[in-house]
Design a protein around this motif. Structure first.
Motif, short mmCIF file in Angstrom:
data_model
loop_
_atom_site.label_atom_id
_atom_site.label_comp_id
_atom_site.label_asym_id
_atom_site.label_seq_id
_atom_site.Cartn_x
_atom_site.Cartn_y
_atom_site.Cartn_z
N ARG A 107 0.83 -1.20 0.00
CA ARG A 107 0.00 0.00 0.00
C ARG A 107 0.86 1.26 0.00
O ARG A 107 0.55 2.25 -0.65
N ARG A 142 1.79 1.82 -3.42
CA ARG A 142 0.70 2.35 -4.23
C ARG A 142 0.50 3.83 -3.95
O ARG A 142 0.27 4.63 -4.84
N ARG A 143 0.62 4.16 -2.66
CA ARG A 143 0.48 5.56 -2.29
C ARG A 143 1.58 6.39 -2.94
O ARG A 143 1.40 7.57 -3.23
N GLY A 195 2.49 6.19 -5.77
CA GLY A 195 2.20 6.39 -7.18
C GLY A 195 2.50 5.20 -8.05
O GLY A 195 2.66 5.34 -9.26
N GLU A 196 2.59 4.00 -7.45
CA GLU A 196 2.87 2.84 -8.28
C GLU A 196 1.55 2.13 -8.59
O GLU A 196 1.03 1.38 -7.77
N ARG A 197 1.01 2.39 -9.79
CA ARG A 197 -0.29 1.79 -10.14
C ARG A 197 -0.11 0.31 -10.40
O ARG A 197 -0.79 -0.52 -9.83
N LEU A 198 0.79 -0.01 -11.34
CA LEU A 198 1.11 -1.42 -11.58
C LEU A 198 2.07 -1.84 -10.46
O LEU A 198 3.08 -1.16 -10.24
N PRO A 199 1.78 -2.90 -9.73
CA PRO A 199 2.65 -3.24 -8.61
C PRO A 199 3.98 -3.86 -9.06
O PRO A 199 4.29 -5.01 -8.74
N GLU A 233 -2.42 -6.87 -1.24
CA GLU A 233 -2.73 -5.81 -2.19
C GLU A 233 -4.12 -5.21 -1.94
O GLU A 233 -4.35 -4.03 -2.20
N GLU A 234 -5.03 -6.06 -1.43
CA GLU A 234 -6.42 -5.59 -1.29
C GLU A 234 -6.72 -5.03 0.09
O GLU A 234 -7.86 -4.94 0.49
N LYS A 288 7.73 9.54 -4.99
CA LYS A 288 7.29 8.65 -6.07
C LYS A 288 8.33 7.55 -6.29
O LYS A 288 9.51 7.76 -6.06
N LYS A 337 11.73 1.08 -11.40
CA LYS A 337 10.82 0.06 -11.95
C LYS A 337 11.47 -0.67 -13.11
O LYS A 337 11.39 -1.89 -13.24
#
Lengths: 114, 596
Positions: free
Chosen positions: B383, B386-387, B389-393, B466-467, B486, B492
């Motif tokens: 999480r 994701r916070r 800014g990583e949309r695709l993990p 992830e959820e 970021k 990546k």
């Protein structure tokens, strides 16, 4: 033989200083002494075949073996670089912790856990 | 352009790149950045070209030999670019490139860093092809010097202390290396490996005790650089506190290159086979011990660093057994069997370089984003990413690939390389210690994976979360300034590349193993039986057993006695003196064993 014993003593002096002294700068001195002992050993070895300057003009036969000398020039340069780098790191540690004593530094840095 | 130039190019191109990057110091910032990138391209991307061009002849068992600069053999510096040199270069450049790209985002950056990084890459390539004792000394010193500075690039005071200890013990070891060179030069008047071996065999007792002591000194110095068990003390702090990209190269590449460079010396000189056997035994013992220490760590990167000691133990175990076989029977069937063992060791070294590089980079990204390195306190890493800014993990998946690889789960490269090691070491005692280490590896990576678990309340047993609902507070919110950072695109890119390489290495393992074994001089078809049995039910069952064992061990480590033991191991006294004591005792023991 006596020369070899002296070089051996130099080697041990360097190693003992490196290990037993708590001051970082003295540790670096120990390393430099250790390095010098190895240099002495090589240069001494090269002088077994003769003492003359290694200039090959067809006549001189009793010349020193030039190869160990060439090797040791390189080793000395490397030794100077290592010493300089070690002193630079010691200076940084002194700036960060206010001490050159390795035990005090370790304590102030929290036993290696930053 | 001749073969000689091609063979030397992987060592020279990074130096050219370093000069370009360093020239940027005098230029304006914009052109400095351009020069830095150009330098990195020349030094890290272009060397692939000579490697590809040389591959057809080298991988058939050929070699390019010669003297640098075309000097006469009596004064020239000999080099030998053979299958092993090619493979070590492959390993080095495969990790060095992505790690540099990762450093663009995660730091350090700048002309000086890139120049030093390239000098290190050059020294790696040069070490791999050294065929001259003194040249090997110089290469190892340059390699060391670059890495001492790179460790300090993270700017942490702890990193300076780690670098100082590393420098001191490694420089002292190199003095002993020099004494070994002295001994051999005195006996033979030569420095080139082949000439030294010929000189020694011409002596009545092949050099006697003096030759054995010299070989022991050289091997002990290299064992220290490789961090074989008793000589490992400098590694954990240096690797844990270095910048992430540097950790990846140090753990992935730097500790293996000297080991493979040592092979050429040991297979030629008297006492080499026994030295290989002893180092191999030390490695086989190191593997489970390293894992136990790793399992007790709380700092994420320190945990990875101890795993490097354990994993290098796997490599050294097979390598040592192989060297012993080759040295005992250099022209017969022993050489082929030994080459298969060394090939298995290399396969694991390559796999480890890729997955450990990947783990250091992805864990580095995670700990930066979450601003927390303690594996017990860091939770909800997915999480936090994701916070950031990583949309695709990407980072999460990359970590998963790395962890599954090191846990030897198919189809990743760690599974294939560990299967190769087990097959090669079957019937030896080392097989069992490595098996025990594998159980511990699974346990400690289950522990590390918990950083992706949802933060408290810890009701779920899922490893990855992830959820997780976004309402629960986590560590990332406590450090908003770095939590808002970021995930850089370069990070990546680097982790995705290495993850793909881990997967490809696993899928192409049978072919890869055959190529490696051939390049190292094994008889054709020596690995076919292994390839056929790679995904046999028995192997898969063994993997499942190891995973179950790892889970049980992990559960055991979480009990109160387990935690107390871990704390005792973690806080065991470690001092500066210990490093030197280990070095001196190790060398003395090796010498005594060889001379006895």
């Amino acid at each position: 033989m006596i020369a070899r014993i002296l070089v051996g003593l130099l080697l041990l002096t360097g190693l003992a200083t490196l290990v037993a002294r708590r001051n970082l700068v003295k540790k670096v001195f120990g390393l430099a002494i250790l390095n010098s002992a190895a240099v002495f050993l090589f240069v001494m070895e090269g002088a077994h075949s003769g003492q003359g300057a290694p200039i090959v003009d067809g006549s001189a036969l009793q010349i020193v073996d030039p190869l160990p000398q060439a090797l040791m020039l390189t080793a000395i340069v490397i030794g100077v670089c290592v010493t300089a780098l070690a002193l630079a790191i010691a200076a940084r540690l002194h700036r960060a912790t206010g001490s050159l004593d390795i035990d005090v530094i370790k304590e102030r840095l929290g036993n290696g856990h930053d | 352009m001749g073969m000689t130039d091609l063979a030397l190019a992987p060592a020279i191109l990074p130096l050219v790149g370093a000069a370009l990057a360093l020239a940027g110091k005098t230029a304006r910032p914009a052109s400095a950045r351009t020069l830095e990138r150009l330098g990195a391209f020349v030094g890290l991307a272009l060397p692939w070209l000579p490697l590809v061009l040389l591959a057809p002849s080298i991988l058939q068992g050929g070699a390019v030999e010669g003297f640098v600069g075309g000097w006469a053999p009596s004064v020239g510096v000999a080099f030998r670019f053979d299958g092993m040199a090619w493979l070590v270069n492959l390993l080095g450049f495969a990790v060095a490139g992505p790690a540099w790209v990762h450093a663009r985002g995660s730091g350090p950056r700048g002309s000086a860093f890139t120049a030093l990084y390239l000098v290190q890459a050059s020294a790696l390539a040069a070490t791999s092809m050294a065929a001259d004792l003194f040249n090997l000394f110089v290469c190892l010193e340059v390699l060391g010097m670059a890495s001492y500075v790179l460790v300090t690039e993270s700017g942490k005071p702890g990193a300076y202390l780690a670098s100082f200890s590393y420098l001191m013990v490694s420089a002292a070891a190199m003095v002993f290396f020099l004494l070994g060179v002295y001994g051999l030069y005195r006996l033979t008047g030569a420095l080139e490996y082949g000439a030294v071996a010929r000189g020694l065999s011409a002596l009545p007792d092949s050099g006697g005790h003096a030759a054995l002591a010299s070989v022991a000194a050289i091997a002990a110095a290299i064992a220290l650089r490789t961090a074989v068990m008793p000589l490992y003390g400098w590694l954990p702090e240096a690797h844990a506190l270095a910048p992430h990209a540097v950790s990846a190269v140090l753990s992935g590449v730097l500790i293996k290159t000297p080991l493979f460079a040592l092979t050429r010396i040991l297979v030629l000189l008297p006492g080499g086979g026994e030295t290989g056997a002893i180092l191999g035994a030390a490695g086989a013992i190191a593997a489970p011990i390293g894992v136990v220490i790793a399992l007790s760590q709380t700092d994420a990167k320190r945990l990875l660093a101890y795993h490097s000691i354990s994993q290098i133990g796997y490599v050294v175990a097979a390598w040592g057994a192989g060297v012993a076989l080759i040295a005992a029977d250099p022209d017969g069937a022993g050489a082929s069997a030994g080459a298969v063992l060394v090939a298995a060791a290399y396969l694991h070294a390559l796999a480890h370089a890729l997955f450990k590089g990947l783990l250091f980079l992805s864990v580095g990204t995670v700990t930066d984003v979450a601003a927390e390195r303690d594996v017990y306190r860091l939770r909800g890493a997915g999480r936090a990413l994701r916070r950031a800014g990583e949309r695709l993990p990407v980072t999460t998946l990359a970590f998963a690939v790395g962890a599954l690889s090191i846990m030897a789960i198919p189809p990743f490269n760690g599974y294939a390389s560990k299967a190769a090691l087990s097959a090669a070491l079957k019937g030896r005692w080392q097989y069992w210690t490595l098996l025990a280490a594998s159980v511990g590896t699974v346990a400690s990576f289950i522990k590390l994976s918990l950083v992706f678990r949802r933060p408290k309340p810890a009701a779920s047993t899922e490893t990855f979360s992830e959820e997780a609902p976004p309402a629960v507070a986590d560590t990332a919110t406590e450090a908003p300034e770095s939590g808002a950072e970021k995930v850089p695109i370069s990070a990546k890119l680097a982790t995705a590349t290495l993850a793909a390489a881990c997967l490809a290495g696993g899928l192409a393992a049978p072919r890869l193993y055959r190529v490696v074994a051939t390049a190292l001089g094994a008889a054709p078809g020596a690995t076919d039986a292994w390839s056929a049995a790679l995904y046999a039910p028995a192997e898969l069952l063994k993997t499942a057993g190891l995973a179950a064992g790892g889970l049980a061990l992990f559960a055991l480590a979480r009990t109160a006695p387990g935690k107390a033991l871990a704390s005792a191991i973690r806080n065991r006294p470690r001092g500066f003196h210990g490093l030197f004591l280990a070095l001196c005792l190790g060398m003395a023991a090796l010498t005594a064993w060889l001379i006895r």
